[in-house]
Design an enzyme around this catalytic site. Structure first.
Site, PDB file in Angstrom:
ATOM      1  N   TYR A 279      34.432  87.213  62.342  1.00  0.00           N
ATOM      2  CA  TYR A 279      35.316  86.147  61.862  1.00  0.00           C
ATOM      3  C   TYR A 279      34.476  85.184  61.036  1.00  0.00           C
ATOM      4  O   TYR A 279      33.610  84.493  61.560  1.00  0.00           O
ATOM      5  CB  TYR A 279      35.967  85.464  63.054  1.00  0.00           C
ATOM      6  CG  TYR A 279      36.946  84.348  62.751  1.00  0.00           C
ATOM      7  CD1 TYR A 279      37.466  84.133  61.478  1.00  0.00           C
ATOM      8  CD2 TYR A 279      37.371  83.496  63.772  1.00  0.00           C
ATOM      9  CE1 TYR A 279      38.354  83.117  61.229  1.00  0.00           C
ATOM     10  CE2 TYR A 279      38.267  82.471  63.528  1.00  0.00           C
ATOM     11  CZ  TYR A 279      38.745  82.280  62.254  1.00  0.00           C
ATOM     12  OH  TYR A 279      39.644  81.253  62.001  1.00  0.00           O
TER      13      TYR A 279
ATOM     14  N   LYS B  54      37.683  89.308  59.802  1.00  0.00           N
ATOM     15  CA  LYS B  54      38.739  88.324  59.549  1.00  0.00           C
ATOM     16  C   LYS B  54      38.174  87.337  58.531  1.00  0.00           C
ATOM     17  O   LYS B  54      37.229  86.605  58.823  1.00  0.00           O
ATOM     18  CB  LYS B  54      39.151  87.608  60.831  1.00  0.00           C
ATOM     19  CG  LYS B  54      40.220  86.536  60.609  1.00  0.00           C
ATOM     20  CD  LYS B  54      40.535  85.770  61.882  1.00  0.00           C
ATOM     21  CE  LYS B  54      41.531  84.640  61.597  1.00  0.00           C
ATOM     22  NZ  LYS B  54      41.800  83.812  62.801  1.00  0.00           N
TER      23      LYS B  54
END
Length: 304
Positions: A141, A169
């Site tokens: 992420y 992400k």
């Protein structure tokens, strides 16, 4: 049109809030009800628990594990459940990863360490250590506006060599950097920045880990499916209709406004935990105007 990578966790996921009850405790029954609504009514392929929107920095390890176990019990047979386990402490993150695996999570979301801003080699060691700690697939992420450090393209490419680091992400807001990774590495690419959902699909993204999906997950799924089926015009039309929703939900910290919106339509949410504060009446009125403009008339409130 760019061909997307396979989506290991499905196309439409939402980073779910953590509902709290009137005493400020985690509302486990409410979390199960909300998860069921998102999966069965709005068509989510998966949910991310204990992330930024889940107020993870303010929940205990025991609360995190209980939430994962309960949501897996409620919807884990028909949706992929990812557990946020990233912290600024590698050892603690490894501990959370093991607990998430024991609670039945299907994968891990690992944010870059925040506050201490490690160098790129430190980031590689951090993510690799967590990926080595369980058999679960890992989503990195990348959100430097919160963490203070970005995952550089070379770093992501090196991390992609790990057999369990399968996706990223992307909330970096850097389409050039995303393209450079996608050209070199076999990572599934999820948009983590709602305003860039459609642009990231256009360069090879496979889906969304959304915040506004709490409210418009069905429309985001339709957008993605239209684009991936080659109907660019329909995807663009859906995306343009969602622009007021994107704007409205991010006028302040999104969890504040998402919880206000969910409360308004009778879904479990509760207050936010300090140091966040609940939406003011004026913020709620502005949110109502934004959401109504975005086609969500059920969110209209009294303007008085």
């Amino acid at each position: 049109m760019t061909t997307p990578r396979p989506a290991p966790f499905g196309t439409m996921l939402t980073a779910m809030i953590t509902p709290f009850d009137g005493d400020g405790a985690v509302d486990i029954e409410g979390a199960q009800r909300l998860a069921t609504y998102l999966v069965d009514d709005l068509g989510h392929d998966g949910l991310v628990l204990n992330g930024t929107t889940g107020e993870a920095p303010t929940t205990t390890d025991a609360e995190k594990q209980h939430l994962i176990r309960s949501v897996v019990e409620a919807v884990g047979d028909r949706a992929r459940i990812l557990a946020g386990v990233g912290t600024y402490d590698t050892a603690h993150s490894i501990h959370l990863a093991a607990e998430a695996a024991a609670a039945g999570a299907h994968g891990l979301l690992v944010v870059s360490p925040y506050y201490n801003r490690p160098p790129q080699e430190g980031l590689i060691a951090h993510f690799t250590s967590i990926a080595d700690a369980t058999e679960l697939p890992v989503v990195t992420y990348d959100i430097p506006k919160r963490t203070g450090v970005a995952l550089e393209p070379d770093t992501l490419c090196r991390l992609a060599e790990h057999p369990r680091i399968v996706a990223n992400k992307d909330a970096k807001g850097d389409l050039e950097a995303a393209q450079r990774v996608l050209a070199r590495a076999d990572l599934a690419w999820y948009s983590g920045d709602d305003i860039l959902n459609l642009p990231l699909l256009s360069i090879g993204g496979c889906g969304f880990i959304s915040v506004v999906g709490h409210l418009v997950g069905d429309r985001l799924a339709a957008l993605a499916h239209a684009y991936l089926a080659g109907d660019i015009e329909r995807a663009t039309t859906i995306n343009r209709g969602l622009l007021p929703v994107y704007t409205g939900c991010f006028r302040t910290q999104a969890v504040i406004l998402i919880k206000a919106a969910l409360t308004h339509i009778g879904l479990p949410a509760g207050s936010v935990r300090a140091p966040l504060i609940d939406a003011t009446p004026e913020q709620i009125r502005q949110l109502s105007r934004d959401l109504t403009e975005g086609g969500l008339e059920t969110f209209a409130v009294d303007a008085a």
